[in-house]
Design an enzyme around this catalytic site. Structure first.
Site, PDB file in Angstrom:
ATOM      1  N   SER A 139      -6.010  14.425 -13.991  1.00 34.89           N
ATOM      2  CA  SER A 139      -7.237  14.228 -14.756  1.00 34.89           C
ATOM      3  C   SER A 139      -7.741  15.554 -15.316  1.00 34.89           C
ATOM      4  CB  SER A 139      -8.293  13.657 -13.808  1.00 34.89           C
ATOM      5  OG  SER A 139      -9.566  13.731 -14.385  1.00 34.89           O
TER       6      SER A 139
ATOM      7  N   ASP B  27       0.842  -1.191   0.000  1.00 35.13           N
ATOM      8  CA  ASP B  27       0.000   0.000   0.000  1.00 35.13           C
ATOM      9  C   ASP B  27       0.880   1.246   0.000  1.00 35.13           C
ATOM     10  OD1 ASP B  27      -1.774   2.154   1.031  1.00 35.13           O
ATOM     11  OD2 ASP B  27      -3.193   0.481   1.247  1.00 35.13           O
TER      12      ASP B  27
ATOM     13  N   ARG C 196     -17.254  14.592 -25.002  1.00 39.40           N
ATOM     14  CA  ARG C 196     -16.006  14.308 -24.293  1.00 39.40           C
ATOM     15  C   ARG C 196     -14.915  13.904 -25.278  1.00 39.40           C
ATOM     16  NH1 ARG C 196     -18.922  16.126 -21.145  1.00 39.40           N
ATOM     17  NH2 ARG C 196     -19.418  15.506 -19.005  1.00 39.40           N
TER      18      ARG C 196
ATOM     19  N   LYS D 201      -6.759  15.273  -6.790  1.00 33.89           N
ATOM     20  CA  LYS D 201      -5.833  15.383  -7.927  1.00 33.89           C
ATOM     21  C   LYS D 201      -5.154  16.759  -7.926  1.00 33.89           C
ATOM     22  CE  LYS D 201      -6.314  11.349  -9.656  1.00 33.89           C
ATOM     23  NZ  LYS D 201      -5.211  10.398  -9.517  1.00 33.89           N
TER      24      LYS D 201
ATOM     25  N   TYR E  18      -5.301  13.294 -17.916  1.00 35.03           N
ATOM     26  CA  TYR E  18      -5.993  12.433 -18.880  1.00 35.03           C
ATOM     27  C   TYR E  18      -7.383  12.965 -19.152  1.00 35.03           C
ATOM     28  CZ  TYR E  18      -2.858   9.032 -16.484  1.00 35.03           C
ATOM     29  OH  TYR E  18      -1.823   8.393 -15.878  1.00 35.03           O
TER      30      TYR E  18
ATOM     31  N   ASN F 238     -19.003   5.103 -15.665  1.00 34.79           N
ATOM     32  CA  ASN F 238     -18.542   5.776 -16.876  1.00 34.79           C
ATOM     33  C   ASN F 238     -19.254   5.237 -18.114  1.00 34.79           C
ATOM     34  OD1 ASN F 238     -15.624   5.686 -15.090  1.00 34.79           O
ATOM     35  ND2 ASN F 238     -16.481   7.630 -15.733  1.00 34.79           N
TER      36      ASN F 238
ATOM     37  N   TYR G 163     -12.642  13.746  -5.156  1.00 41.53           N
ATOM     38  CA  TYR G 163     -11.725  13.083  -6.101  1.00 41.53           C
ATOM     39  C   TYR G 163     -10.928  14.132  -6.876  1.00 41.53           C
ATOM     40  CZ  TYR G 163     -10.049  10.904 -10.370  1.00 41.53           C
ATOM     41  OH  TYR G 163      -9.245  10.507 -11.429  1.00 41.53           O
TER      42      TYR G 163
ATOM     43  N   GLY H 228     -23.281  17.631 -11.578  1.00 39.57           N
ATOM     44  CA  GLY H 228     -21.834  17.865 -11.693  1.00 39.57           C
ATOM     45  C   GLY H 228     -21.297  17.707 -13.106  1.00 39.57           C
TER      46      GLY H 228
HETATM   47  P1  NAD Z   1      -7.690   1.555 -11.495  1.00 38.48           P
HETATM   48  O1  NAD Z   1      -8.549   1.601 -10.278  1.00 38.48           O
HETATM   49  O2  NAD Z   1      -7.942   0.510 -12.503  1.00 38.48           O
HETATM   50  O3  NAD Z   1      -6.152   1.457 -11.057  1.00 38.48           O
HETATM   51  C1  NAD Z   1      -5.665   1.989  -9.854  1.00 38.48           C
HETATM   52  C2  NAD Z   1      -4.798   0.931  -9.207  1.00 38.48           C
HETATM   53  O4  NAD Z   1      -4.267   1.437  -7.984  1.00 38.48           O
HETATM   54  C3  NAD Z   1      -5.582  -0.348  -8.844  1.00 38.48           C
HETATM   55  O5  NAD Z   1      -4.861  -1.462  -9.328  1.00 38.48           O
HETATM   56  C4  NAD Z   1      -5.645  -0.329  -7.322  1.00 38.48           C
HETATM   57  O6  NAD Z   1      -5.667  -1.641  -6.784  1.00 38.48           O
HETATM   58  C5  NAD Z   1      -4.368   0.446  -6.989  1.00 38.48           C
HETATM   59  N1  NAD Z   1      -4.400   1.158  -5.701  1.00 38.48           N
HETATM   60  C6  NAD Z   1      -5.368   1.993  -5.240  1.00 38.48           C
HETATM   61  N2  NAD Z   1      -5.030   2.466  -4.023  1.00 38.48           N
HETATM   62  C7  NAD Z   1      -3.813   1.945  -3.724  1.00 38.48           C
HETATM   63  C8  NAD Z   1      -2.947   2.066  -2.618  1.00 38.48           C
HETATM   64  N3  NAD Z   1      -3.261   2.814  -1.562  1.00 38.48           N
HETATM   65  N4  NAD Z   1      -1.773   1.400  -2.635  1.00 38.48           N
HETATM   66  C9  NAD Z   1      -1.425   0.614  -3.704  1.00 38.48           C
HETATM   67  N5  NAD Z   1      -2.223   0.463  -4.767  1.00 38.48           N
HETATM   68  C10 NAD Z   1      -3.403   1.114  -4.784  1.00 38.48           C
HETATM   69  O7  NAD Z   1      -7.748   3.004 -12.157  1.00 38.48           O
HETATM   70  P2  NAD Z   1      -7.217   3.502 -13.564  1.00 38.48           P
HETATM   71  O8  NAD Z   1      -8.378   3.810 -14.399  1.00 38.48           O
HETATM   72  O9  NAD Z   1      -6.160   2.609 -14.078  1.00 38.48           O
HETATM   73  O10 NAD Z   1      -6.586   4.893 -13.134  1.00 38.48           O
HETATM   74  C11 NAD Z   1      -5.222   5.035 -12.802  1.00 38.48           C
HETATM   75  C12 NAD Z   1      -4.967   6.455 -12.322  1.00 38.48           C
HETATM   76  O11 NAD Z   1      -5.359   7.369 -13.332  1.00 38.48           O
HETATM   77  C13 NAD Z   1      -5.761   6.833 -11.074  1.00 38.48           C
HETATM   78  O12 NAD Z   1      -4.943   7.631 -10.250  1.00 38.48           O
HETATM   79  C14 NAD Z   1      -6.908   7.642 -11.615  1.00 38.48           C
HETATM   80  O13 NAD Z   1      -7.393   8.575 -10.691  1.00 38.48           O
HETATM   81  C15 NAD Z   1      -6.266   8.330 -12.794  1.00 38.48           C
HETATM   82  N6  NAD Z   1      -7.224   8.711 -13.832  1.00 38.48           N
HETATM   83  C16 NAD Z   1      -8.046   7.748 -14.357  1.00 38.48           C
HETATM   84  C17 NAD Z   1      -9.001   8.108 -15.302  1.00 38.48           C
HETATM   85  C18 NAD Z   1      -9.934   7.078 -15.874  1.00 38.48           C
HETATM   86  O14 NAD Z   1     -10.953   7.452 -16.437  1.00 38.48           O
HETATM   87  N7  NAD Z   1      -9.661   5.792 -15.787  1.00 38.48           N
HETATM   88  C19 NAD Z   1      -9.090   9.433 -15.736  1.00 38.48           C
HETATM   89  C20 NAD Z   1      -8.226  10.378 -15.204  1.00 38.48           C
HETATM   90  C21 NAD Z   1      -7.285   9.998 -14.248  1.00 38.48           C
HETATM   91  C1  UD1 Z   2     -15.859  11.124 -15.391  1.00 44.41           C
HETATM   92  C2  UD1 Z   2     -15.596  11.700 -14.023  1.00 44.41           C
HETATM   93  C3  UD1 Z   2     -14.315  12.519 -14.079  1.00 44.41           C
HETATM   94  C4  UD1 Z   2     -13.166  11.685 -14.627  1.00 44.41           C
HETATM   95  C5  UD1 Z   2     -13.569  11.190 -16.016  1.00 44.41           C
HETATM   96  C6  UD1 Z   2     -12.490  10.405 -16.700  1.00 44.41           C
HETATM   97  C7  UD1 Z   2     -17.837  11.980 -13.059  1.00 44.41           C
HETATM   98  C8  UD1 Z   2     -18.889  12.966 -12.640  1.00 44.41           C
HETATM   99  N1  UD1 Z   2     -16.725  12.522 -13.620  1.00 44.41           N
HETATM  100  O1  UD1 Z   2     -16.089  12.191 -16.265  1.00 44.41           O
HETATM  101  O2  UD1 Z   2     -13.982  12.991 -12.794  1.00 44.41           O
HETATM  102  O3  UD1 Z   2     -11.983  12.441 -14.708  1.00 44.41           O
HETATM  103  O4  UD1 Z   2     -14.749  10.395 -15.865  1.00 44.41           O
HETATM  104  O5  UD1 Z   2     -12.673   9.051 -16.575  1.00 44.41           O
HETATM  105  O6  UD1 Z   2     -17.957  10.781 -12.865  1.00 44.41           O
HETATM  106  N2  UD1 Z   2     -23.021   9.357 -19.525  1.00 44.41           N
HETATM  107  C9  UD1 Z   2     -24.324   8.944 -19.803  1.00 44.41           C
HETATM  108  N3  UD1 Z   2     -24.761   7.787 -19.242  1.00 44.41           N
HETATM  109  C10 UD1 Z   2     -23.991   7.009 -18.430  1.00 44.41           C
HETATM  110  C11 UD1 Z   2     -22.664   7.434 -18.140  1.00 44.41           C
HETATM  111  C12 UD1 Z   2     -22.213   8.629 -18.702  1.00 44.41           C
HETATM  112  O7  UD1 Z   2     -25.048   9.603 -20.533  1.00 44.41           O
HETATM  113  O8  UD1 Z   2     -24.458   5.972 -17.925  1.00 44.41           O
HETATM  114  C13 UD1 Z   2     -22.531  10.597 -20.157  1.00 44.41           C
HETATM  115  C14 UD1 Z   2     -22.091  11.673 -19.189  1.00 44.41           C
HETATM  116  O9  UD1 Z   2     -23.155  12.488 -18.843  1.00 44.41           O
HETATM  117  C15 UD1 Z   2     -21.007  12.387 -20.002  1.00 44.41           C
HETATM  118  C16 UD1 Z   2     -20.389  11.277 -20.863  1.00 44.41           C
HETATM  119  O10 UD1 Z   2     -21.369  10.248 -20.898  1.00 44.41           O
HETATM  120  O11 UD1 Z   2     -21.584  13.332 -20.862  1.00 44.41           O
HETATM  121  C17 UD1 Z   2     -19.105  10.713 -20.293  1.00 44.41           C
HETATM  122  O12 UD1 Z   2     -19.315  10.321 -18.954  1.00 44.41           O
HETATM  123  P1  UD1 Z   2     -18.185   9.561 -18.091  1.00 44.41           P
HETATM  124  O13 UD1 Z   2     -17.686   8.403 -18.858  1.00 44.41           O
HETATM  125  O14 UD1 Z   2     -18.758   9.303 -16.738  1.00 44.41           O
HETATM  126  O15 UD1 Z   2     -16.986  10.598 -18.019  1.00 44.41           O
HETATM  127  P2  UD1 Z   2     -16.998  12.127 -17.517  1.00 44.41           P
HETATM  128  O16 UD1 Z   2     -18.325  12.581 -17.094  1.00 44.41           O
HETATM  129  O17 UD1 Z   2     -16.312  12.921 -18.561  1.00 44.41           O
END
Ligand code: NAD
Ligand code: UD1
Length: 337
Positions: A124, A58, A230, A152, A176, A198, A148, A293
């Protein structure tokens, strides 16, 4: 280079580990598996045809992190570990600040103690809040509307302070946009817990018949078809940007903040259409109220990433949907399949 990848068993981490190894780097994965399966590591090992060094631990534990540095000489850290569900962060802020902020400061402290001062941090596009215009540039104002997003922003600020205190640090903040899709093999991909928040995993689960219909959150936004727009980015393109950042990091003499997006926005309904085309399945949907939001439009200006990293996203929405569908079809229950 020898790269420590925190959160390397997760969605973006696992794809990045594949590309790092394919580019000839050594990798140590550090993950507590709170949101990942050990199966993802086994699948990565199959893709790259070699064993992966994995440490279960961790980031909030100095001792567990120190053990890694005792055994390995780490050149750079890619820091993915963290929690990422916006809604959950509103309900459980302590857990988010503890994991994402406190965990990150422990990691940075242990790195400093071991003279490892190169870090790439997963930020993010959520840090831009509701942007006044699009495309979004890195110098746009930042804000957060939930724990969240604030976690960040806080870690970004902490890393800027770290740099002020010691300019030997090499710091890259990668913001990202919306990562989607999966590895071409269909063996690794996004495996959300429970009902996906998502859009793309929800669409995929609807196409495969696991969900009855998609709720489209609002059709009265100021966008061409009224649904949210998006910047979806293929996870392999995203992973590739991390490899480029690791390889360039020693050249950086300031904190680098870089958008990772394609520069193109797609609406919810356009994504539904693209997924239907890729899968040959129907994705039933109903218009639902706006989600609290949410913003209307969010897409990147990715030119800085091109200039600094020599990186551009090369995979379009059709490929994102085809690869996401292959993963969904081959693994209808995710890694439990
Ligand atoms: P994910 O949840 O699949 O991966 C995160 C990993 O971190 C997991 O394997 C989890 O087990 C591990 N983890 C969490 N807390 C931990 C801890 N305290 N110690 C050790 N390991 C820990 O998420 P992801 O989608 O791969 O995202 C990776 C990073 O990118 C995250 O920081 C997330 O916030 C950021 N991010 C993701 C998105 C997205 O849409 N997926 C968008 C913007 C930013
Ligand atoms: C979400 C997160 C954001 C994160 C980003 C990247 C929220 C409020 N925000 O943003 O913090 O950085 O993912 O992974 O969760 N939608 C639908 N129906 C659904 C799901 C989504 O219509 O069931 C729409 C949403 O309104 C949006 C688009 O699809 O317009 C994308 O949604 P989502 O994939 O959740 O991403 P973000 O909202 O951009």
């Amino acid at each position: 280079m020898k790269v420590l990848v925190t959160g390397g068993a997760g969605y973006i981490g696992s794809h990045t580990v594949v590309l790092l190894i394919e580019a000839g780097h050594e990798v140590v994965v550090f993950d507590n598996f709170c949101n990942a399966s050990k199966e993802s590591i086994r699948r990565v090992e199959k893709i790259v045809n070699q064993k992966i060094t994995v440490v279960e631990g961790d980031i909030r534990s100095r001792e567990e992190l120190q053990k890694v540095f005792d055994v390995h000489t780490i050149d750079a850290v890619i820091h993915f570990a963290g929690l990422k569900a916006v809604g959950e962060s509103v309900e459980k802020p302590f857990i988010y600040y503890d994991n994402n902020v406190h965990g990150s400061t422990v990691l940075f402290e242990v790195m400093a103690k071991n003279a490892c001062k190169s870090i790439i941090f997963s930020s993010s596009a959520t840090v831009y809040g509701d942007p006044h215009t699009t495309p979004i540039l890195e110098n746009f104002p930042t804000s957060a509307t939930n724990p969240y997003g604030r976690s960040k922003l806080m870690v970004e600020e902490i890393l800027r302070d770290v740099y002020v205190s010691d300019s030997e640090w090499k710091i890259v903040l990668l913001r990202y946009f919306n990562p989607v899709g999966a590895h071409k093999s269909g063996t690794i991909g996004e495996d959300p817990n429970g009902i996906p928040n998502n859009l793309m995993p929800f669409i995929a689960q609807t196409a495969v018949g696991k969900r009855e219909y998609l709720s489209v959150f609002g059709d009265d936004y100021d966008t061409p078809d009224g649904t949210g727009v998006r910047d979806y980015i293929h996870v392999v393109d995203l992973a590739d940007a991390h490899v480029k950042a690791v390889e360039k990091i020693s050249n950086f003499n300031e904190v680098m903040t870089i958008n990772l997006g394609t520069g193109k926005g797609y609406s919810v309904l356009e994504m539904v259409k693209a997924f239907e085309k890729a899968s040959g399945r129907r994705v039933p949907y109903k218009i639902a109220p706006r989600r609290a939001g949410d913003i209307a439009t969010c897409f990147a200006d990715p030119s800085y990433a091109k200039e600094i990293l020599g990186w551009v996203a090369t995979r379009g929405v059709d490929e994102m949907c085809e690869d996401g569908w292959r993963w969904q079809m081959s693994n209808p229950m995710g890694y439990k399949s």
